[in-house]
Design a protein around this motif. Structure first.
Motif, mmCIF file in Angstrom:
data_model
loop_
_atom_site.group_PDB
_atom_site.id
_atom_site.type_symbol
_atom_site.label_atom_id
_atom_site.label_comp_id
_atom_site.label_asym_id
_atom_site.label_seq_id
_atom_site.Cartn_x
_atom_site.Cartn_y
_atom_site.Cartn_z
ATOM 1 N N GLY A 153 0.866 -0.984 0.219
ATOM 2 C CA GLY A 153 0.136 -0.015 0.001
ATOM 3 C C GLY A 153 0.810 0.935 0.290
ATOM 4 O O GLY A 153 0.351 2.102 -0.536
ATOM 5 N N GLU A 156 1.017 3.298 -3.764
ATOM 6 C CA GLU A 156 -0.416 4.034 -3.645
ATOM 7 C C GLU A 156 -0.183 4.760 -2.691
ATOM 8 O O GLU A 156 -1.051 6.411 -3.247
ATOM 9 C CB GLU A 156 -1.681 2.786 -3.842
ATOM 10 C CG GLU A 156 -1.939 1.917 -4.416
ATOM 11 C CD GLU A 156 -1.482 0.749 -4.420
ATOM 12 O OE1 GLU A 156 -1.231 -0.115 -4.846
ATOM 13 O OE2 GLU A 156 0.025 0.768 -3.468
ATOM 14 N N HIS A 168 -3.797 6.334 2.302
ATOM 15 C CA HIS A 168 -3.742 5.069 1.761
ATOM 16 C C HIS A 168 -3.621 4.468 2.562
ATOM 17 O O HIS A 168 -2.654 4.229 3.457
ATOM 18 C CB HIS A 168 -3.282 4.775 0.691
ATOM 19 C CG HIS A 168 -4.237 3.863 -0.196
ATOM 20 N ND1 HIS A 168 -3.286 2.473 -0.203
ATOM 21 C CD2 HIS A 168 -4.815 3.756 -1.477
ATOM 22 C CE1 HIS A 168 -3.768 1.503 -0.900
ATOM 23 N NE2 HIS A 168 -4.987 2.023 -2.049
#
Length: 241
Positions: A153, A156, A168
């Motif tokens: 993650g 992102e 995020h």
């Protein structure tokens, strides 16, 4: 001292509040003794999120460019990285790999945790690339276990080129320690080093579930940069009369 202030008072609480990282497998980090934490590298934020959630202090080998930037910003960045215990490594020249190994072994021989990204650079597209064998050399010479780690993650949240991270979900996943004592004394064997490194990268891949590319990330980056440069130099085709 500044390291602990950042971790427990300033940066650490902020990172945990903003990202609320989900931690899996933290029990695999040994409570004492030397160990390498080998992970994928997707974002600049990786440098800060992992130390923020570990109970033990961890030292990373950081690229020398973080310590040599110009102007006030460069000096502040260098001071910050030094204060949190990061070690500058010059990645240029033939001796770059050996210098990184020497610095890493110094950390391990003090019985500390060493963080390393076997890919050698951040992934520019979110995929996992072939690992360099320096991690295997250090594991064998220091007789230290390797704990695979997957950052999920963070690409992102803060992909390459983005200055400020976006909110995020982030997961930090640690795997079981890998023991390579069966290869003791064989750090001069290229085939052994390649086998150990590939085993480490497979463990990271199993945790991260990324797409794997059996090439070095730096090579792929260079090729893509060259293609973009060539495309930018092409003149538009003139219409035929």
């Amino acid at each position: 001292m500044f390291y602990h202030v950042l971790k427990y008072v300033l940066l650490g609480p902020l990172l945990r509040l903003v990202f609320r990282p989900r931690i899996e497998g933290l029990e695999h980090i040994p409570s004492s003794g030397p160990a390498l934490v080998a992970g994928n590298h997707l974002s600049f934020a990786d440098h800060f999120l992992m130390p923020a959630i570990l109970k033990r202090r961890i030292t990373f080998l950081a690229k020398a460019e973080y310590f040599t930037g110009p102007g006030v910003k460069g000096r502040l960045t260098a001071a910050f990285f030094r204060s949190i215990g990061q070690i500058p490594v010059d990645r240029s020249g033939k001796e770059a790999g050996q210098a990184a190994i020497r610095e890493g072994l110094g950390v391990l021989r003090k019985g500390e945790l060493l963080g390393i990204y076997p890919e050698g650079t951040r992934s520019h597209d979110g995929r996992l690339y072939k690992g360099k064998v320096g991690v295997a050399v250090m594991a064998l010479r220091a007789q230290a276990p390797v704990i695979p780690c997957a950052m999920i993650g963070t690409f992102e949240a803060q992909p390459p080129g983005r200055k400020l991270p976006r909110i995020h979900p982030v997961t930090i996943r640690f795997g079981k320690p890998l023991d390579f004592s069966r290869y003791a004394g064989m750090e001069g064997e290229k085939a052994v080093l390649r086998a150990i490194t590939d085993e480490i990268m497979y463990a990271i891949l199993s945790l991260s579930e990324q797409e794997y590319v059996d090439r070095y990330a730096a090579e792929v980056k260079a090729e893509e940069s060259a293609r973009k440069a060539d495309a930018g130099r092409k003149f538009p085709r003139m219409p035929m009369s």
